[in-house]
Design a protein around this motif. Structure first.
Motif, PDB file in Angstrom:
ATOM      1  N   ASN A  13     -51.467  27.985 -48.929  1.00 37.41           N
ATOM      2  CA  ASN A  13     -51.261  29.273 -49.607  1.00 37.41           C
ATOM      3  C   ASN A  13     -51.951  30.450 -48.906  1.00 37.41           C
ATOM      4  OD1 ASN A  13     -49.548  28.272 -51.551  1.00 37.41           O
ATOM      5  ND2 ASN A  13     -51.122  28.063 -53.124  1.00 37.41           N
ATOM      6  N   ARG A  14     -51.872  30.477 -47.595  1.00 36.66           N
ATOM      7  CA  ARG A  14     -52.419  31.613 -46.841  1.00 36.66           C
ATOM      8  C   ARG A  14     -51.374  32.149 -45.862  1.00 36.66           C
ATOM      9  NH1 ARG A  14     -58.646  29.618 -45.699  1.00 36.66           N
ATOM     10  NH2 ARG A  14     -59.541  30.434 -47.641  1.00 36.66           N
ATOM     11  N   ALA A  15     -50.169  32.323 -46.362  1.00 35.26           N
ATOM     12  CA  ALA A  15     -49.062  32.766 -45.513  1.00 35.26           C
ATOM     13  C   ALA A  15     -49.353  34.094 -44.829  1.00 35.26           C
ATOM     14  CB  ALA A  15     -47.783  32.874 -46.344  1.00 35.26           C
ATOM     15  N   ASN A  16     -50.114  34.957 -45.485  1.00 38.59           N
ATOM     16  CA  ASN A  16     -50.404  36.273 -44.903  1.00 38.59           C
ATOM     17  C   ASN A  16     -51.409  36.196 -43.758  1.00 38.59           C
ATOM     18  OD1 ASN A  16     -48.656  37.530 -46.710  1.00 38.59           O
ATOM     19  ND2 ASN A  16     -50.266  37.838 -48.234  1.00 38.59           N
ATOM     20  N   MET A  17     -52.278  35.199 -43.770  1.00 35.44           N
ATOM     21  CA  MET A  17     -53.271  35.038 -42.710  1.00 35.44           C
ATOM     22  C   MET A  17     -52.791  34.114 -41.600  1.00 35.44           C
ATOM     23  SD  MET A  17     -56.868  34.653 -44.772  1.00 35.44           S
ATOM     24  CE  MET A  17     -57.437  35.889 -45.963  1.00 35.44           C
ATOM     25  N   ARG A  20     -51.830  35.008 -37.692  1.00 33.79           N
ATOM     26  CA  ARG A  20     -52.912  35.321 -36.755  1.00 33.79           C
ATOM     27  C   ARG A  20     -53.489  34.040 -36.144  1.00 33.79           C
ATOM     28  NH1 ARG A  20     -57.400  38.851 -39.387  1.00 33.79           N
ATOM     29  NH2 ARG A  20     -57.596  36.948 -40.622  1.00 33.79           N
ATOM     30  N   ASP A  43     -46.547  29.466 -51.686  1.00 43.99           N
ATOM     31  CA  ASP A  43     -46.180  30.819 -51.253  1.00 43.99           C
ATOM     32  C   ASP A  43     -45.105  30.713 -50.169  1.00 43.99           C
ATOM     33  OD1 ASP A  43     -47.591  29.883 -49.110  1.00 43.99           O
ATOM     34  OD2 ASP A  43     -49.140  31.441 -49.138  1.00 43.99           O
ATOM     35  N   HIS A  44     -44.983  31.696 -49.301  1.00 39.39           N
ATOM     36  CA  HIS A  44     -43.927  31.677 -48.286  1.00 39.39           C
ATOM     37  C   HIS A  44     -44.407  31.132 -46.937  1.00 39.39           C
ATOM     38  CE1 HIS A  44     -45.969  35.561 -47.820  1.00 39.39           C
ATOM     39  NE2 HIS A  44     -45.518  35.618 -46.587  1.00 39.39           N
ATOM     40  N   THR A  45     -45.317  30.166 -46.980  1.00 36.20           N
ATOM     41  CA  THR A  45     -45.817  29.521 -45.762  1.00 36.20           C
ATOM     42  C   THR A  45     -44.684  28.900 -44.943  1.00 36.20           C
ATOM     43  OG1 THR A  45     -48.027  29.080 -46.660  1.00 36.20           O
ATOM     44  CG2 THR A  45     -47.282  27.665 -44.875  1.00 36.20           C
ATOM     45  N   VAL A  48     -42.969  31.467 -42.842  1.00 32.56           N
ATOM     46  CA  VAL A  48     -43.801  31.873 -41.697  1.00 32.56           C
ATOM     47  C   VAL A  48     -43.680  30.836 -40.581  1.00 32.56           C
ATOM     48  CG1 VAL A  48     -46.165  32.230 -40.893  1.00 32.56           C
ATOM     49  CG2 VAL A  48     -45.437  33.197 -43.082  1.00 32.56           C
ATOM     50  N   ASP A  89     -57.529  30.814 -41.736  1.00 32.92           N
ATOM     51  CA  ASP A  89     -58.028  32.180 -41.932  1.00 32.92           C
ATOM     52  C   ASP A  89     -58.878  32.664 -40.751  1.00 32.92           C
ATOM     53  OD1 ASP A  89     -59.954  30.292 -42.573  1.00 32.92           O
ATOM     54  OD2 ASP A  89     -60.832  31.448 -44.207  1.00 32.92           O
TER      55      ASP A  89
END
Length: 261
Positions: A13-17, A20, A43-45, A48, A89
């Motif tokens: 659940n860290r699709a936004n990180m 990177r 989430d949208h992992t 990604v 992360d």
């Protein structure tokens, strides 16, 4: 240049990180196999990971059975004998893998670099870790670093390990005889100790090539802000140290037995 290292990125659940972390793995000066392991993300992992196509291997499981099983799943899917566990992360500087390989030989169990910590609030450097340990990059006897290993945690996030160490050292759950537990703490630290038991040397890179992101969602950061959590965190790691000391005693007893057989 052929691939010689696998980078395993466990994620939840860290699709936004995640991009990177993936980008930093793909951008290494030494080409690496990149494996993203997603256990139970909601989430949208998946989207990604799919955006990278064949550049990465994506392993998806519906259920999450804890961090170490996720790590081990990626390791078992890896193709190379040297592996870096990359937290989703955090990220790596481009020469991280190259620099770690430079301080590895057949007698070296693992290599690690100085760490740069970046804060969530202003994205600026807050501190360096391990930069005072040794005067220069190189390969050092375990005995020279053992005292520091016992006093400080070397996170897998700044280490390049041997595949066999990860397979043998990533206990699912707690270490044998472990009584104190905190979010899987224990086996992660044991990886360095198991390397020290099996190999004569440790590689050190005196450059901040691994970057840790200090943010509210980090387990380590969260523990540091709560007295009870910090107590449990430290107790779990203290048991890891004791387990290492116990294994050294067992190794000594076995050595004596061989002499008097």
């Amino acid at each position: 240049m052929e691939q010689s290292v696998s980078i395993v990125i466990p994620t939840f659940n860290r699709a936004n990180m995640l991009p990177r972390a993936i980008d930093s793995a793909l951008n290494q000066t030494v080409p690496c196999e990149v494996i993203v392991v997603d256990h139970g993300s909601t989430d949208h992992t998946q989207d990604v990971a799919s955006s990278y196509g064949d550049l990465i291997t994506y392993i998806q499981r519906k259920h999450d059975f804890g961090p170490h099983f996720c790590w081990l799943d990626g390791v078992l899917h890896s193709s190379h004998d040297l592996i870096h566990l990359q937290y989703d992360d955090d990220w790596l500087e481009q020469t991280y893998i190259e620099a770690c390989l430079d301080v590895m030989d057949e007698k070296t169990g693992f290599a690690f670099s100085v760490v740069r910590i970046v804060k969530d609030t202003d994205k600026t450097e807050s501190e360096l870790m391990f930069d005072k340990w040794l005067d220069a990059s190189g390969t050092y006897p375990v005995k020279q670093l053992e005292r520091r290993l016992l006093r400080s945690l070397i996170s897998p996030g700044c280490c390049l390990f041997r595949r066999e160490i990860l397979i043998d050292g990533l206990y699912q759950g707690r270490l044998p005889l472990q009584e104190n537990e905190y979010h899987g703490v224990g086996p992660d630290r044991f990886l360095a100790f198991l390397s020290a038991l099996r190999y004569e040397k440790i590689g050190f890179v005196k450059e901040p090539l691994a970057v840790f992101f200090d943010h509210d969602g980090s387990i380590t950061t969260d523990a540091g802000r709560d007295a009870e959590k910090l107590k449990a965190f430290r107790a779990a790691y203290a048991e890891t140290v004791q387990f290492y000391k116990d294994l050294k005693i067992i190794r000594f007893i076995r050595t004596i037995r061989k002499i008097f057989r």
